[in-house]
Design a protein around this motif. Sequence first.
Motif, PDB file in Angstrom:
ATOM      1  N   GLU A 723      19.040 -17.402 -45.838  1.00  0.00           N
ATOM      2  CA  GLU A 723      19.497 -19.439 -45.504  1.00  0.00           C
ATOM      3  C   GLU A 723      19.619 -19.551 -44.478  1.00  0.00           C
ATOM      4  OE1 GLU A 723      24.166 -18.609 -46.012  1.00  0.00           O
ATOM      5  OE2 GLU A 723      23.935 -16.857 -44.849  1.00  0.00           O
ATOM      6  N   ASP A 755      19.152 -25.514 -51.458  1.00  0.00           N
ATOM      7  CA  ASP A 755      19.993 -25.878 -51.754  1.00  0.00           C
ATOM      8  C   ASP A 755      21.342 -26.792 -50.746  1.00  0.00           C
ATOM      9  OD1 ASP A 755      23.315 -25.901 -52.350  1.00  0.00           O
ATOM     10  OD2 ASP A 755      23.070 -24.621 -53.739  1.00  0.00           O
ATOM     11  N   LYS A 757      23.345 -28.225 -50.439  1.00  0.00           N
ATOM     12  CA  LYS A 757      25.481 -27.215 -49.917  1.00  0.00           C
ATOM     13  C   LYS A 757      25.467 -26.595 -48.924  1.00  0.00           C
ATOM     14  CE  LYS A 757      27.219 -30.367 -53.738  1.00  0.00           C
ATOM     15  NZ  LYS A 757      29.035 -29.982 -54.683  1.00  0.00           N
ATOM     16  N   THR A 758      24.819 -25.839 -49.044  1.00  0.00           N
ATOM     17  CA  THR A 758      24.744 -23.995 -48.690  1.00  0.00           C
ATOM     18  C   THR A 758      23.804 -23.451 -48.098  1.00  0.00           C
ATOM     19  OG1 THR A 758      23.849 -23.158 -50.726  1.00  0.00           O
ATOM     20  CG2 THR A 758      26.461 -23.230 -51.046  1.00  0.00           C
ATOM     21  N   ASN A 760      20.901 -21.768 -49.001  1.00  0.00           N
ATOM     22  CA  ASN A 760      20.744 -21.247 -49.768  1.00  0.00           C
ATOM     23  C   ASN A 760      18.746 -21.268 -50.115  1.00  0.00           C
ATOM     24  OD1 ASN A 760      21.997 -19.488 -49.167  1.00  0.00           O
ATOM     25  ND2 ASN A 760      23.678 -19.706 -51.072  1.00  0.00           N
TER      26      ASN A 760
END
Length: 908
Positions: A723, A755, A757-758, A760
């Motif tokens: 991440e 991802d 948003k995260t 990841n």
Amino acid sequence: MPRLGVCLRHLLLFLLFVGPFNCFASYSRATELFYSLNEGLPAGVLIGSLARDLRLPLAEGQRPAAPQPPLSFTLASHGLGGQYVQLDNRSGELHTSAVEIDREALCVESSGATIFGGAAAVSSSSSPSSESCLLLLDVLVLPQEYFRLVKVKIAIRDVNDNAPRFPVPHIRLSVPENAPVNTRLAIEHPALDPDVGTNGVQTYRLRDNYGVFTLDVEENESGERTPYLIVMGPLDRETQEEYVTVIIAEDGGTPPLVGSATLTIGISDINDNCPQFNDSQLNITLYGNSSLGTHVATVHAVDMDLGSNAQITYSYSQKVPQPSRDLFHLDESTGTITLSSKVDGDTPRLHRLIILGNGPGCIPAVITVLVTIIKVMMRPPEVVPRFIANEAEGVVYLKELEPINTPIAFFTIKDPDEKYKVNCYLDGDGPFRLSPYKPYNNEYLLETTKPLDYETQQLYEISVVAWNSEGFHVNRIIKVQILDDNDNSPVFAQQLIELSIEENNVPNAFLTKLHATDADSGERGQVSYFLGPDAPSYFSLDKTTGVLTVSTQLDREEKEKYRYTVKAVDSGFPPRESIATVTITVLDKNDNSPRFINKDFSFFVPENFPGFGEIGVISVTDADAGQNGWVALSVLNGSDIFVIDTGKGVLRAKVSLDREQQSSYVLWIEAVDGGDPALSSTAKITILLLDINDNPPLVLFPQSNMSYLLVLPSTLPGSPITEVYAVDKDTGMNAVIAYSIIGRRGPRPESFRIDPKTGNITLEESLMQNHYGLYRLLVKVSDHGYPEPLHSTVMVNLFVNDTVSNESYIESLLRKEPDISIEEKQPQISIEPTHKKMESASCMPTLVALSIISLGSIALVTGMGVYICLRKGKKHHRADENLEVQIPLNGRINLHMLEKKPMEISNI
């Protein structure tokens, strides 16, 4: 037999009761103790020790053969004497209590009471005098072995704590002026002193004896001292009729105390003076045609005595012949001589009148009056008045409001001999006119010519003069008294009365004393004062004195100016009045603290606001006026950062503020007015800094662009690899971070996704053998700031292989400048509004069914994928097939500008 048994029992009880007391009485060696002490001693002064003075064995140091219970001393009664002493129940010591002994209040002494002497405050005596002031106490001594009832007598010695005092402040004594030297007169109000003995009154003296008085003191059998006034010199009432001095009484205490009263010595009159005339002879000339009652002369004698001793009567001497007595009348009280008979041809032309001034017990004073009569051959004209206006005893009374030409009197002028022509005229000043009254002859009318004004002149004296052709004149004097009418209204000294008073005055405070004058006399000039109907109820005006007061406290902030009318009304009929206006200005006092519009102020300021820019305005008011209402503002805390304009209340920051360093500030502002003493108040100021997108995201992981991560080829699709973690110091949308891959390099770079948003990073598809190698992903970390988002980039290095066999080779690859094409695809982060979620709630059953179907499909696909991976994994199975290795490198790389915008690469 029963009666005998009862008697035996009673006898037994009596013996049991009486027996022990007989033992105690036989043991007793002292039943009375005598002490003496001064009055007015403080609490805790030792009076005596009962145990020692009673010579009890324990007190004398004797030890009993067997243990004995302790001695106990108790006051048998708590009467009047008990409140002045405190008795120690164990030691038997007797002390004074907190109640001070006042001998004069405790004992009403008779004359000659004995007081014990001695310098000691407390002393013991074997026997006090029977006339002393005594405190009597009964003390019980227990236990039974030492029981006794002790009579304690305490004699109270007097101290000089009272000054002599005369019963009246002013003493008056009368002495006849003929009192001989050494005359003694008792002063009936001698001074009183509650103290006794030498502390009582001892001597008297005069402050001023005028050289003719002194004092002596006599003591009677009972010891009372009475002062006597002694005359030391001659007295004369006619020289001085009164002497005023001060009589002083002094006691014998140390130091002595004195008292005084005013002594007035009046000298009473005796008949030691006789009447005396100022002149010995008077010469008088009288015309022969004088009418009866004509005043001839008045004699007057003087007697220096008073009252009946000065009464003088007048009489003719026996040497005055009877014809003269008949011709001239002498008033014995006033000494006035008048003509009592007509003068004719036979009347003597010279009269010697010897008049005596008679006083009681005196030789008469003598005066001679020589009257010379001048013979006149013709008779004077006659003036006969007939008054129309009110007249009494030659005085005419006219009202001032009488109109012009008001008739006063008719005058008839005639010659008694009817031989000569008679004329007349009016002599004197005044608004009067005497004119012939036609068609009659010798008739004249006296009337007014102008309005009369009592306030200008109240009395006129005029004369009607008649003369005949021979030049003989006759005057008839007439007095005209003007009567007052209510023709004047009261007049205020000022029509506008301007007053001022400080606010918060005491109730019934004095404002002013109104004064109006009325030129009329008597009741018509008496003025009363009244408030007008527009005056507030809390103002009062005294009807008689005109004193204006206010009954309540005035508040300038409530009302600063008062204006109302007052009336001055006289007592005439009908009454007349005048009106004045009163204005009252309420002066300010500093009785109001500054008031902030709000107790709490909140200001929202964007960060990076320029220094000394206006943050906000602090509004403050003060209800007071002038200097009391001037307000100065200051910052109590945080003055090194913030400053306030004391006049305008503008709050400013000295420096630019950074929300990331401190998001809010709480200040206390003090407002101080200009009063003396000054009043103040405080307010709370909260400054909240609004975020500005001035910080790009900060990448915390990976820590370096040179670090890499080993990815095993057996990794299943959909598995998380690593991440990217970043933070943003801003807030709100400025801190919402989106992740995107903007550049890729590797055998199959699209195999990895991130991802948004995260952050990841996951594997999208299975890795084949030809997919081994180094993958370099350029990740853009961007915020959602407005008006322009900020971003940072970081390089994520993934090494797909079964193991790391040559680290130096990998590091050499990482040091090479990556040839990566930039993808300008903005990451999309869907943020669904809350209301859309609420609208989709109605489709919940359908969504649940679809979710179940989707989950089933995903499970099936996942199971197949796992099966395929397991089969491939058998060929390359190793013990560390699931091991992920991250090797961070300390090297740094320089990235070029992307899209001509600066990009920050975090290498924490």
